[in-house]
Design a protein around this motif. Sequence first.
Motif, PDB file in Angstrom:
ATOM      1  N   VAL A  57       7.475  10.086   2.830  1.00 49.39           N
ATOM      2  CA  VAL A  57       7.137   9.228   3.970  1.00 49.39           C
ATOM      3  C   VAL A  57       6.809   7.812   3.501  1.00 49.39           C
ATOM      4  CG1 VAL A  57       5.477   8.846   5.832  1.00 49.39           C
ATOM      5  CG2 VAL A  57       6.346  11.154   5.393  1.00 49.39           C
ATOM      6  N   THR A  58       5.909   7.691   2.522  1.00 51.43           N
ATOM      7  CA  THR A  58       5.491   6.352   2.092  1.00 51.43           C
ATOM      8  C   THR A  58       6.618   5.625   1.358  1.00 51.43           C
ATOM      9  OG1 THR A  58       4.523   7.291   0.060  1.00 51.43           O
ATOM     10  CG2 THR A  58       3.068   6.991   1.954  1.00 51.43           C
ATOM     11  N   ASP A  59       7.401   6.353   0.577  1.00 51.85           N
ATOM     12  CA  ASP A  59       8.489   5.726  -0.167  1.00 51.85           C
ATOM     13  C   ASP A  59       9.626   5.308   0.762  1.00 51.85           C
ATOM     14  OD1 ASP A  59       9.887   5.101  -2.754  1.00 51.85           O
ATOM     15  OD2 ASP A  59      11.260   6.629  -2.009  1.00 51.85           O
ATOM     16  N   HIS A 115       0.844  -1.204   0.000  1.00 47.98           N
ATOM     17  CA  HIS A 115       0.000   0.000   0.000  1.00 47.98           C
ATOM     18  C   HIS A 115       0.875   1.248   0.000  1.00 47.98           C
ATOM     19  CE1 HIS A 115      -2.903  -2.833   2.270  1.00 47.98           C
ATOM     20  NE2 HIS A 115      -3.100  -2.927   0.965  1.00 47.98           N
ATOM     21  N   LEU A 116       1.908   1.238   0.834  1.00 47.72           N
ATOM     22  CA  LEU A 116       2.812   2.386   0.908  1.00 47.72           C
ATOM     23  C   LEU A 116       3.520   2.614  -0.426  1.00 47.72           C
ATOM     24  CD1 LEU A 116       4.363   1.676   4.423  1.00 47.72           C
ATOM     25  CD2 LEU A 116       2.788   3.525   3.848  1.00 47.72           C
ATOM     26  N   THR A 117       3.938   1.537  -1.061  1.00 47.40           N
ATOM     27  CA  THR A 117       4.608   1.654  -2.357  1.00 47.40           C
ATOM     28  C   THR A 117       3.678   2.260  -3.404  1.00 47.40           C
ATOM     29  OG1 THR A 117       6.053  -0.235  -1.889  1.00 47.40           O
ATOM     30  CG2 THR A 117       5.768   0.380  -4.196  1.00 47.40           C
ATOM     31  N   MET A 118       2.460   1.723  -3.502  1.00 49.24           N
ATOM     32  CA  MET A 118       1.535   2.158  -4.547  1.00 49.24           C
ATOM     33  C   MET A 118       1.001   3.565  -4.315  1.00 49.24           C
ATOM     34  SD  MET A 118       1.651  -0.181  -6.748  1.00 49.24           S
ATOM     35  CE  MET A 118       0.370   0.465  -7.825  1.00 49.24           C
ATOM     36  N   LEU A 119       1.108   4.070  -3.096  1.00 45.29           N
ATOM     37  CA  LEU A 119       0.643   5.436  -2.828  1.00 45.29           C
ATOM     38  C   LEU A 119       1.443   6.485  -3.601  1.00 45.29           C
ATOM     39  CD1 LEU A 119      -0.244   5.391   0.979  1.00 45.29           C
ATOM     40  CD2 LEU A 119      -1.753   6.046  -0.912  1.00 45.29           C
ATOM     41  N   THR A 120       2.657   6.141  -4.027  1.00 46.98           N
ATOM     42  CA  THR A 120       3.420   7.076  -4.864  1.00 46.98           C
ATOM     43  C   THR A 120       2.632   7.442  -6.115  1.00 46.98           C
ATOM     44  OG1 THR A 120       5.632   6.465  -4.093  1.00 46.98           O
ATOM     45  CG2 THR A 120       5.475   7.281  -6.342  1.00 46.98           C
ATOM     46  N   LEU A 121       1.880   6.499  -6.655  1.00 46.51           N
ATOM     47  CA  LEU A 121       1.059   6.783  -7.837  1.00 46.51           C
ATOM     48  C   LEU A 121      -0.007   7.826  -7.510  1.00 46.51           C
ATOM     49  CD1 LEU A 121       0.695   5.982 -10.782  1.00 46.51           C
ATOM     50  CD2 LEU A 121      -0.868   4.176 -10.042  1.00 46.51           C
TER      51      LEU A 121
END
Length: 227
Positions: A79-81, A41-47
């Motif tokens: 933060v997420t990345d 989820h954290l990875t895909m939030l970059t999109l």
Amino acid sequence: MIETEEFAGAHKTNTSFLSPLEQRLAPIVVPRIPRWLETQHLTMLTLVWSLLILLFSSLAAKNIRWLWLVSLMIFLQYVTDHYDGKVGKHRNTGLVRWGYYMDHLLDYFFLCSILLGYAFILPERARFQLLLMLALFAAYDFSTFLAFAATDKLKISHLKFGPTEFRLALIVINALLINFGTTHMIGGLKWVNAGAAVGLCALIYTTQKKIWQIDMESRRQKTPVKR
């Protein structure tokens, strides 16, 4: 057959200015991230952050103060990345190779959203400098991943400058644009590109030199000793 040995891409070498601070914060932050928020989820939030950067940048073309929200998206992407891989290791999710691929691919999407966003704001004559900047920063990534393939070492910072410092510089630039306008931005882009080009040349030279030494050492080990 899937390899069971540890994936070298799971370990990054980061010697940037802010890396020691990040290392001290990680043990405090990671256990406090909600359980429902997984590494993928954290990875895909970059999109999501990248799409919102494009949206807010287009709005900033009419009202420059929308750049404050662009800066907020940059911070959230940091933060997420930064914590996606750390959460994965902490919870042993096993998404090491998937995380390596998606994380770095989406980092490129993030970079594109930033530069495309500036294209909304800056005059048309600045677009060549933005395109050149995209080419230069993409070349840094290209060199990094080629070097990783050759050395099994993933180094994500150069000359004490890494992803965190890059995002911080973007936030500072946005603040300057909001307060002083875009008049001096084009001239600034030229200097940034010039510095990036010099840094890229230095990176390529030092990297190829290290890989050359690895090849020569391997050659010496394989060459039989004559008696």
